[in-house]
Every structure is written in structure tokens, then in C-alpha cells.
Design a protein around this motif. Structure first.
Motif, mmCIF file in Angstrom:
data_model
loop_
_atom_site.group_PDB
_atom_site.id
_atom_site.type_symbol
_atom_site.label_atom_id
_atom_site.label_comp_id
_atom_site.label_asym_id
_atom_site.label_seq_id
_atom_site.Cartn_x
_atom_site.Cartn_y
_atom_site.Cartn_z
ATOM 1 N N UNK B 723 0.821 -1.223 0.000
ATOM 2 C CA UNK B 723 0.000 0.000 0.000
ATOM 3 C C UNK B 723 0.852 1.269 0.000
ATOM 4 N N UNK B 724 2.170 1.144 0.261
ATOM 5 C CA UNK B 724 3.043 2.315 0.246
ATOM 6 C C UNK B 724 4.218 2.036 -0.692
ATOM 7 N N UNK B 747 -2.812 8.088 1.184
ATOM 8 C CA UNK B 747 -3.110 9.005 2.291
ATOM 9 C C UNK B 747 -1.795 9.439 2.920
ATOM 10 N N UNK B 748 -1.675 10.740 3.239
ATOM 11 C CA UNK B 748 -0.486 11.207 3.952
ATOM 12 C C UNK B 748 -0.439 10.529 5.310
ATOM 13 N N UNK B 767 -4.508 11.284 9.471
ATOM 14 C CA UNK B 767 -5.540 12.177 9.976
ATOM 15 C C UNK B 767 -6.800 11.372 10.261
ATOM 16 N N UNK B 768 -7.497 11.729 11.352
ATOM 17 C CA UNK B 768 -8.673 10.966 11.743
ATOM 18 C C UNK B 768 -9.694 10.868 10.606
ATOM 19 N N UNK B 772 -10.855 5.505 8.327
ATOM 20 C CA UNK B 772 -11.568 4.354 7.750
ATOM 21 C C UNK B 772 -10.936 3.949 6.418
ATOM 22 N N UNK B 773 -10.575 4.958 5.628
ATOM 23 C CA UNK B 773 -9.990 4.661 4.312
ATOM 24 C C UNK B 773 -8.693 3.863 4.478
ATOM 25 N N UNK B 774 -7.873 4.275 5.438
ATOM 26 C CA UNK B 774 -6.624 3.553 5.692
ATOM 27 C C UNK B 774 -6.923 2.114 6.118
#
Lengths: 93, 944
Positions: B723-724, B747-748, B767-768, B772-774
Motif C-alpha cells: 500500500x506504500x 493518504x499522507x 488524519x482521523x 476508515x480509508x486507511x
């Protein structure tokens, strides 16, 4: 419910504040050179007097600032509030 | 019917049906339950708690000590005075035998609270309160007037007076003032420091059912007033005599109230027993209403004015006489009357009656004044405790001050307002008082607490002091015989004044009887404390809307909806809801945790670690600040690196642990234990502001800003790499205890190589908003490796296998880092840090301190209870059995294939290999002491 005058916010209800014990108890300058007895006095011993008593308060549910107050421990009346670093004011009592 | 056709303030156009003790009755709007019962000839209302004696209605207000009822419908409510329940359609009630029953269903009504600030709070809308409120209102002050009755007027509602429509004209005038709020049906419950008064408003019970919908049933008003005027009136006091509890025995002024306010004649043949002038008003009014009345006056001299008034109505008056006892079955049928001279009773005669009215004088309702620390003085003529004087912000007016005439009350109200306005720096307006005549004050009252026991039939009689508690004069004498001399002690020994009415009518009498028996002055003996609340108040009203789900805030993480959707079982950690475990296919806790642990150790697993406390520390002196707070050196940490760190109190005991990541020269990100986040932040803030105010450092809580997901297990590198793709996840490029900023699933993110499980692991922070996406991206990417979400229970097992303590579970405020075997985290180089000097205290250097060790039951299937005591010997036959310590954590381990535990054991590190015993549910379990690190001791998996 008492009103306590925060030096930054003005009078607020007592539930917004936390008590911090006796004021003007300085952290020893050289802890390593302090005797066991003196260190124990610093860590564990505090005055518990009746009448005007200088103590620390924090406006925990407000501006979160610490300040000092002189309070009469027998009536709970706040005789003075003052900022950290200021000298304890003289109160007539 | 006792209802008179032409009197009372009830609304005869509105008839109300109600049920009492299973029978149906009718009353009118404006009735109380008590007045409606009296109107329907119901005289026996309740049964006494200890002796089972029939009891009736003794008063017309909140001072009622006898007529306790249980409301059955519309909603069960126990222990209400029938005199304080407004009648409403469909009310179902029954009389109580001392104790009520709480509802077993939740109360469907809503309750709320409102804050109110004002210049002048006036309590009581009687003559004094109305004048005071009018004066303050006209002066332009912000005024709140609270009154416990449905309409204003106070004592005027219960008497014939010459004031005409004065009350309604004042109420109208109040509405035309700029800022006056009148709250009827609102009782001031107590005075609590600095002008703070709590009041309870009853808002809906009196309304037709359809009008109650959508309204809070009761409301707590939290009133903060600059000036308080207490115009709460007075409670009439009875005189104690033998068998003074028969139904039909009532306070004299209450009978007058029933007559004028409710149009109810409480009896046809009345005996009025008095020690003062006030009861003559009742006697003459009842006679005028058609009752046959006679008066028994304890005073030897009868006032000329009242002699004439009684003579005009053919009321017989017996001077120098008292009621010594009563007779009757179910209700009073005769009063026993005898002359009394110097405490000696003369020959007794009986007067037949169906109503015996008593007046022993009036007790000012000084509750609020007394709670404001006002001093009371004993008035020898009134036989009552009265306010000694004004307080800076509390003034008393009217009969609460001991004033007995209506005109006196009016002028008291005006004077109190003038003083309150002067204190506020406001001008006093011109307020004209109506002129009223009063009968002359010719003969002073006498103070009579109790008539001597006549010992009818040679036996001691029951002389009740507190009707509700069934407590008698004999009970007081027994308390004194036991050596008690303080009213507070006698109160608790006899229970007098501890009931529902809190001794409104009995308290001062008890003091008087005690004083007489001990031969001391009642003025120096005093009376019991006037504690709030003034009337009983339900917990539902006090709780208001803060019940059920909003009793305490519930904190959930950004990923919470996913956990709910995937069947997580939650546990409460402080205010947080955390997934405890994720059962699949009907698993129980044990099998789910074994599966989750195996996934973390053998494949890949992830958890929601967002609740971890996070504090951002910034400033030029941030490193120095952290050096002083943590036991190890932080300043040598380079940006990009992370260090495990421990914090101690001044006493040297561990208060928290966590990680410190250095973001830049002047910025750090700390983590704390979930439950300790606020405490640690406060602790740091305290030092930053007070002891080390010279340090340039600022602290910010960022717990809720970050979502933190530990990705754990041998396959975690592969999942993260997927994923990274632009992050080099190799061991060399991204080693243990470092962090990297990277794009994870687009996502950062800030990825930290931290492991609380002992496995290869990454803590991914985003970031909160992106939490969910993470989470979902990691689940998706990990599918091919069987990625498994795990909860707090698995987290605990994994960390315990590695011997990582949980501060607050494996420690209890008496444990140093050295006790935990963590000398490596305590700097020897630093000159000082919080706790360093205390570590050098002799007590903290003892070799036999309790150490954190592993404990392995010899039976590998035996799971010890947490908290089990650890003993050195299996011989527990003779106490005392020396305790070596206790089990702090205990789990079943998938990796070890057995159970294991952590324990604090005296000199535990010197006992490794020894057999000890754990006291497990009344059974001795042999255990072997072990190193606390039971899994991957050299850390190869973690560092891999």
C-alpha cells in the motif's frame, strides 16, 4: 457551588477547577545533595493549617492555567488570587 | 361532604376524578390530594411505620409529617406528602405504611435543567416576597421570584384578609417590569455558596394529559443571584401530648388554610389547643363557617380582644389548660383536657370532637439562610430559632424572620429590597404598602414543647415527637439515658427529623424536650442542621438529561463504525469504546483471542490503536523539558528516531510509559497509555507552567487528530509495501524505532516502527478523517495473507508474552522502573529528572522490593485469576500466611501453548526458577517463577 476567580477568566464555578496543594513549595535546588529527611519532607509533607492558606489551583476545565490563591481553610472563602510567579499578597484576616 | 359551597380558591368548573386506596373520588382543579381527601371525608390516609397506627392529614403544606402516599399512576412515585401533590385527572394513589416502592420500569418523563443569573432572587411569593420582588423589579434589577405554590399569595391564600385584589395587582405589576421572571410551582431546594440556589419546578403534572407532551416534567433551575431575599414563611409547630397521632389532629393554621383556600371544613366539632394568639384566627373562622369550636389555651390569661371575639361566637375558652391525651378508634373522638399549673396537671375532662387543632407557635423557615451560614438566635417568646441578622448577600423577610403580622411582613419585604438594592448600588423606588389593621398583641405566647405524660390507666402513654418515624418523648429520654447530650447525636439515635419531612415540625420540639430534660438552655443547645434539599427531590430530576447514553461522554474512534459492522465486542477503557475481540462463527473470547494472537505471530494482524494518548510538544526548550520529565535521555534522540520512555512521579514511582518520536529539533510527538492521556498531559502542563515556567515549551493534545493502526506480524512488511509503494520498507532503510512520512494507500501518513506485540510491526498514523480509508485499504491489501483484526485482549496477551507492563495494571503507584527490571530506561548520566532523587531513598533500594516477574503454573492449562496472592509456602493452615505479592496479568498463550502470568513478587528476580504458590479461588496452585520475557527474548522477531 462556590465561584472561584481565575486570574485569567474571572469568576467561574468551582467544578471547573482542580486543587493543587500548598503553594510556594519550591523544588529543591540540588536534589542530589539534599538529605533523605529533607527530600522526604519536600515530597511527602505539606502544611495543613486552619485559616489563610496559600495554595495552587488550576482552571482545569477552562483556560487550563495554574494560579495561586489564598483561601481561608475554615470558611473556604478565597481571600486573594494571583498569578504564578507573583508574590503572595498580604491579606487581612 | 366537608366541602363548603361558597368558599375556597378551587375551580369548581373543572372536576377531577382520582383514585385513592382503590376507591374513586372527585375533586376540583386547585385541590391538593390532601384537600380532596378531606373534602371526601377520607380521614385515615396512611399507617405508621413501626406501630401500624392509623394516621391522617396533619398539615396543609410541605411540613406534613404523616400523610405519605404512593402515586401508582400515571407513573409510580413513592413517598410523597398528600399535601404537596396537586390533584390531577386520573391520579391513582394509595396511602403508605412508612415505605414506598420505586418503579421497576424506566421513567418515560423528561427532566431538564436551566441556568439562570439574576441580581435579586426572591424566594417565596407571600406578602414579603411580593413587595420585595416588586421593589427590586421597579428598580430595574433582574429579578427572579420563585414560589412553591401554583399561585402567588403565600399565607394570604389561606386566610381572610382585607387586601382585596392586592396580590393579583402586584403580580400584574411584576409582569410590566423590565426583567422579572416569576416561577410558580418552584421550590428552592438549597443555598450553596456565593448566591447559588437550586430550585425544582414542577411543570406538567397539573396539566391535562394532552398538554404534557413535549414538556420536561420537572426542571432544576440553577440560579446564581447577587442578592437573595428569603421570604419562605414559617411552619406551625404542634405541642406534644399523649396519643397526639390520631387522625383528625391537625395544625391549627392548616385547618384555616383548608377552609379558605380549598373550601373544606376539616371537622364539624373542633377543639383548638394553643399557646399563642394565632390559633384564635382559626377558631373564629371555623366557627363562622359553621363549626362548633372550643379553645384550650395554655396561657392563664386570655387576650381581651380574643375573649370578646370568642364570646360573640359562643366559643368556650379554657384558660391555663392543656390537652393531655385523646381517645377514638380510627380517628379522634375526644380531647382530654386538664388545667396545668407549674407543670402539674389538674383533673381531666373529656371534650368530644372530630377535629383537634394544635398550635405551639411558629418556626421560621430559615433553611436557606442557615445554609448560607447565617447565625440563628433563640427567641424566648416565640420559642423558635430566628435569623440573627442579614448576610452580605442574603436577607430574610416576613415570618421567616419571625414577623407575625401581615403588615409587618409587607414592610419587612420592602426593607429587605432596600438593603439588597443598596448593596447592588441601585436606587430604591417608592413602594407604597397597603394599610391593614391587626388585633392587638396583648398576651405573649408561652413556650410548651410537651404536655407531661398523664399516665392514663397508670401506664406510660405514647407521646409522638416525630410522627413519621414513630419516635416518642420516651425515645428521646432513652437516648439521653444512653449518655447522648448533643441534638445531632439524639437525632441519629432516635431518628427524629431524619424522615421525609426532615423535622420541619419536630426538630425544634426535640431540642426543647432535650434541653428541658438535661436542664440546659435551649439557646446554647441549638437545633439540628438545616440541610438541603428542603423538600425531597427525585434523582431523575437531579440527573436531568444526563442519564443513559449521555450520562458520561462516550468516545469512539474514527474506525468505530467498521468495528460495529464487523461484530466486534467492545470494552470500556475510560470513556473510550475499544474493540475487545472480534468473534467469528460464534467464537467465545478465549478461542477468538487464540486465533487473533496466532495471526499476529504467524501472519499479519491489525488493530485500532487510535485511543493511545498523543501529545505534541513544541518549543526551543522541548528537549530539555522532556529530559527533566522522563527517566531516560530524550535530547540525544535525532529527528526521525523514536525512543521508549518512562515517566515517574516525585516519589520515583512509574506514572506512565510510551514512545517519544522526535519530529524536528524543536518538536516531539509523545504517546501515553490510553487511560492516562489526560493525566499525563496535566502533569506535564503543571511543570511547564509552574516549576519550569522559564522553559519555552508548548503542549497540545492530539489524541483525536490521529488515527493509529498497528500493523503487526511477519507479513506486515509485505502488506505495508503493497500500500506504500514509494516507501522503502526494508530493514536497512526503515529500522526498528524510526519513523517515516509516507503516502500509504494514497493518504499522507506517518509510519512508526514501534512494536507493542514483540513482532515486526508498523504503527501507521493518518488524519482521523482518513482513518476508515486507511483501515479498509490495509484489510484489502492484507487479504492474501489472511489479515486479521484484533482487539485489546489479544493486544494484552501479545505484550504480556513479551513482559511489557501495562502501567496501572502491572503497576499500582508503588512500583519503580527498577522494580519493573527497567534500569536500562533510567539515565545515570542526567544530573536530575523527576523521580531521580527518590530512587536513591533507602526504601527504594531495598533488595527485597517487589519485582515484576513471569509466573508459570506448573499445570500448563491452569489459568490463574488476576489478583491472586503469591505465597512462599503451601502451608496455609495457620494465619498469618506471608504474602510475597500478587498476580497482575494472566492469559492463555497460543505462542507458548500454555497459560502464563505476570506478578509482582518480593525479591522476585532472585527467585527465578523457584516454586511458589498462587492462592487461586480458594485453591493453592504451584507456579514457577520465570523471567517476565517469555517470548523471543533476544527481540529477533521485533527487529527483523
Amino acid at each position: 457551588m462556590q465561584l472561584i476567580r481565575c486570574p485569567w477568566c474571572g469568576p467561574r464555578e468551582e467544578t471547573e477547577f482542580h486543587y493543587g496543594g500548598q503553594a510556594h513549595v519550591a523544588y529543591p535546588e540540588r536534589p542530589a545533595e539534599t538529605s533523605d529527611a529533607d527530600w522526604a519532607h519536600y515530597v511527602f509533607f505539606r502544611e495543613n493549617q486552619k485559616g489563610a492558606f496559600a495554595e495552587r489551583w488550576v482552571h482545569a476545565a477552562g483556560c487550563r492555567r495554574w494560579f495561586n490563591a489564598v483561601r481561608d481553610t475554615s470558611t473556604h472563602e478565597f481571600l486573594a488570587v494571583y498569578k504564578v510567579g507573583e508574590a503572595k499578597p498580604e491579606v487581612a484576616r | 361532604m366537608s366541602r363548603l359551597p361558597d368558599r375556597g380558591r378551587i375551580d369548581r368548573a373543572v372536576e377531577l376524578a382520582f383514585t385513592f386506596d382503590g376507591k374513586e373520588y372527585r375533586g376540583y382543579a386547585g385541590d391538593t390530594l390532601a384537600s380532596a381527601l378531606l373534602a371526601n371525608e377520607v380521614r385515615v390516609v396512611a399507617t405508621s411505620v413501626n406501630y401500624g397506627r392509623p394516621r391522617g392529614i396533619t398539615a396543609a403544606g410541605v411540613e406534613e409529617s404523616n400523610a405519605l402516599v404512593q402515586i401508582e399512576a400515571p407513573f409510580p412515585e413513592p413517598m410523597l406528602a398528600a399535601t404537596a401533590v396537586e390533584l390531577y385527572e386520573g391520579l391513582v394513589a394509595r396511602g403508605l405504611a412508612g415505605r414506598g416502592e420505586l418503579a421497576d420500569a424506566p421513567d418515560p418523563a423528561r427532566y431538564d435543567a436551566v441556568h439562570l443569573h439574576c441580581d435579586v432572587l426572591v424566594v417565596g411569593a407571600g406578602p414579603s416576597g411580593l413587595v420585595a420582588a416588586l421593589a427590586a423589579g421597579r428598580a430595574g434589577a433582574r429579578v427572579v421570584l420563585v414560589d412553591d405554590q401554583p399561585e402567588a399569595g403565600g399565607s394570604l391564600l389561606g386566610m381572610q384578609h382585607e387586601l382585596g385584589d392586592w396580590v393579583s395587582s402586584v403580580v400584574t405589576a411584576l409582569t410590566s417590569c423590565d426583567d422579572v421572571r416569576v416561577l410558580q410551582r418552584t421550590t428552592a431546594l438549597g443555598y450553596f455558596d456565593d448566591g447559588f440556589v437550586l430550585a425544582l419546578e414542577r411543570r406538567t403534572d397539573h396539566l391535562p394529559a394532552a398538554d404534557r407532551i413535549g414538556k420536561a416534567r420537572q426542571r432544576i433551575w440553577r440560579i446564581r443571584a447577587k442578592q437573595v431575599i428569603v421570604a419562605t414563611g414559617a411552619h406551625e409547630r404542634p405541642v406534644v401530648f399523649a396519643d397526639n397521632d390520631r387522625p383528625g389532629i391537625m395544625l391549627a393554621g392548616s385547618a384555616r388554610t383548608y377552609l379558605h383556600r380549598y373550601g373544606v371544613l376539616a371537622g364539624r366539632k373542633a377543639v383548638v389547643f394553643t399557646t399563642n394568639d394565632s390559633a384564635y384566627e382559626t377558631a373564629t373562622d371555623l366557627a363562622d363557617a359553621g363549626a362548633d369550636v372550643s379553645v384550650v389555651d395554655a396561657r392563664s390569661e386570655i387576650p381581651r380582644y380574643w375573649s370578646r371575639e370568642c364570646a360573640r361566637r359562643a366559643i368556650a375558652v379554657r384558660a391555663g389548660s392543656v390537652v393531655t391525651g385523646t381517645s377514638g378508634h380510627g380517628r379522634v373522638t375526644a380531647a382530654h383536657v386538664a388545667p396545668m399549673n407549674g407543670g402539674a396537671l389538674g383533673p381531666r375532662t373529656g371534650i368530644s370532637c372530630d377535629l383537634l387543632l394544635v398550635s405551639g407557635g411558629w418556626n421560621p423557615a430559615v433553611h436557606l439562610y442557615s445554609q448560607a451560614r447565617g447565625r440563628l438566635r433563640y427567641d424566648t417568646v416565640m420559642g423558635a430559632f430566628v435569623p440573627e441578622g442579614d448576610l452580605a448577600a442574603v436577607r430574610v423577610a416576613g415570618s421567616a424572620l419571625g414577623t407575625s403580622t401581615t403588615y409587618g411582613c409587607l414592610s419587612d419585604g420592602r426593607a429587605a429590597a432596600a438593603k439588597a438594592l443598596a448593596a447592588l448600588g441601585m436606587p430604591m423606588p417608592d413602594v407604597r404598602l397597603p394599610v391593614i389593621d391587626h388585633p392587638p398583641d396583648e398576651v405573649p405566647s408561652v413556650v410548651l414543647w410537651a404536655v407531661p405524660d398523664p399516665r392514663e390507666d397508670g401506664e406510660p402513654c405514647r407521646q409522638f415527637v416525630d410522627l413519621q418515624r414513630d419516635a416518642t418523648v420516651a425515645d428521646i429520654l432513652r437516648a439521653l439515658g444512653a449518655g447522648l447530650t448533643s441534638v445531632e447525636h439524639v437525632k441519629r439515635y432516635t431518628t427524629i427529623g431524619t424522615a421525609h419531612d426532615q423535622g420541619k415540625t419536630s426538630g425544634v420540639i426535640a431540642s426543647g424536650i432535650i434541653a428541658d430534660a438535661l436542664g440546659v438552655d435551649i439557646a446554647s443547645l441549638g437545633t439540628t442542621t438545616f440541610r438541603p434539599p428542603y423538600i425531597s427531590v427525585s434523582f431523575a430530576a437531579l440527573a436531568g438529561r444526563d442519564r443513559g447514553e449521555i450520562f458520561d461522554p462516550v468516545r469512539v474512534t474514527a474506525i468505530h463504525p467498521w468495528h460495529v459492522a464487523h461484530g466486534a465486542v467492545f470494552e470500556n477503557v475510560g470513556q473510550w469504546k475499544r474493540p475487545w475481540f472480534y468473534p467469528t462463527n460464534g467464537e467465545d473470547l478465549e478461542s477468538a483471542v487464540l486465533r487473533e494472537c496466532r495471526a499476529a505471530r504467524e501472519g499479519v494482524a491489525l488493530m485500532d490503536g487510535s485511543t493511545l494518548g498523543k501529545i505534541n510538544v513544541q518549543g526551543a526548550d522541548a528537549a530539555e523539558f522532556l529530559d527533566r520529565l522522563y527517566t531516560n535521555v530524550i535530547s540525544s534522540l535525532k529527528p526521525g528516531f523514536i525512543r521508549y520512555a518512562v515517566m515517574c512521579g516525585l516519589d520515583g514511582m512509574v506514572i506512565d510509559d510510551g514512545t517519544v518520536a522526535r519530529i524536528s529539533e524543536t518538536e516531539f510527538l509523545l504517546t501515553t497509555t490510553t487511560g492516562n492521556a489526560a493525566k499525563v498531559r496535566d502533569w506535564m502542563e503543571e511543570f511547564a507552567q509552574t516549576e519550569w515556567a522559564e522553559l519555552r515549551v508548548k503542549l497540545t493534545s492530539v489524541t483525536d487528530h490521529w488515527v493509529t493502526v498497528p500493523l503487526v506480524g511477519p507479513q506486515s512488511r509485505a502488506v505495508l509495501g503493497a500500500v506504500a509503494p514509494r516507501l522503502d520498507v526494508s530493514k536497512e532503510a526503515f529500522p526498528f524505532m524510526t519513523w517515516r512520512d509516507a503516502s500509504v494507500a494514497g493518504i499522507d501518513a506517518r509510519v512508526c516502527r514501534i512494536s507493542f506485540s514483540g513482532e515486526l510491526a508498523y504503527e501507521i498514523n493518518v488524519s482521523a478523517w482518513d482513518g476508515i480509508a486507511l483501515w479498509e485499504a490495509l484489510i484489502e491489501a492484507g487479504k492474501r495473507y489472511g489479515i486479521t483484526p484484533y482487539g485489546t485482549e489479544t493486544m494484552h496477551v501479545l505484550r504480556a508474552e513479551k513482559g511489557y507492563p501495562i502501567i496501572g495494571q502491572d503497576t499500582d503507584g508503588t512500583v519503580t522502573p527498577q522494580d519493573l527490571g527497567m534500569t536500562w530506561v533510567v539515565s545515570k548520566k542526567k544530573v536530575d529528572f523527576i523521580g531521580k532523587r527518590s530512587h536513591e531513598r533507602a526504601e527504594n533500594k531495598r533488595p527485597d522490593r517487589k519485582h515484576l516477574v513471569g509466573v508459570l503454573p506448573i499445570d500448563p492449562q491452569k489459568l490463574l485469576v488476576e489478583g491472586a496472592q503469591v505465597l512462599s509456602s503451601s502451608d496455609v493452615s495457620k494465619p498469618p500466611v506471608p504474602m510475597l505479592g500478587h498476580v497482575t496479568s494472566s492469559y492463555r498463550s497460543a505462542a507458548l501453548g500454555r497459560t502464563f502470568a505476570l506478578a509482582l513478587v518480593r525479591a522476585g528476580r532472585d527467585r527465578i526458577g523457584e516454586t511458589l504458590y498462587a492462592w487461586h479461588d480458594a485453591e493453592l496452585v504451584p507456579v514457577t517463577v520465570a523471567d517476565p520475557v517469555l517470548y523471543d527474548r533476544d527481540g529477533a522477531r521485533r527487529d527483523g
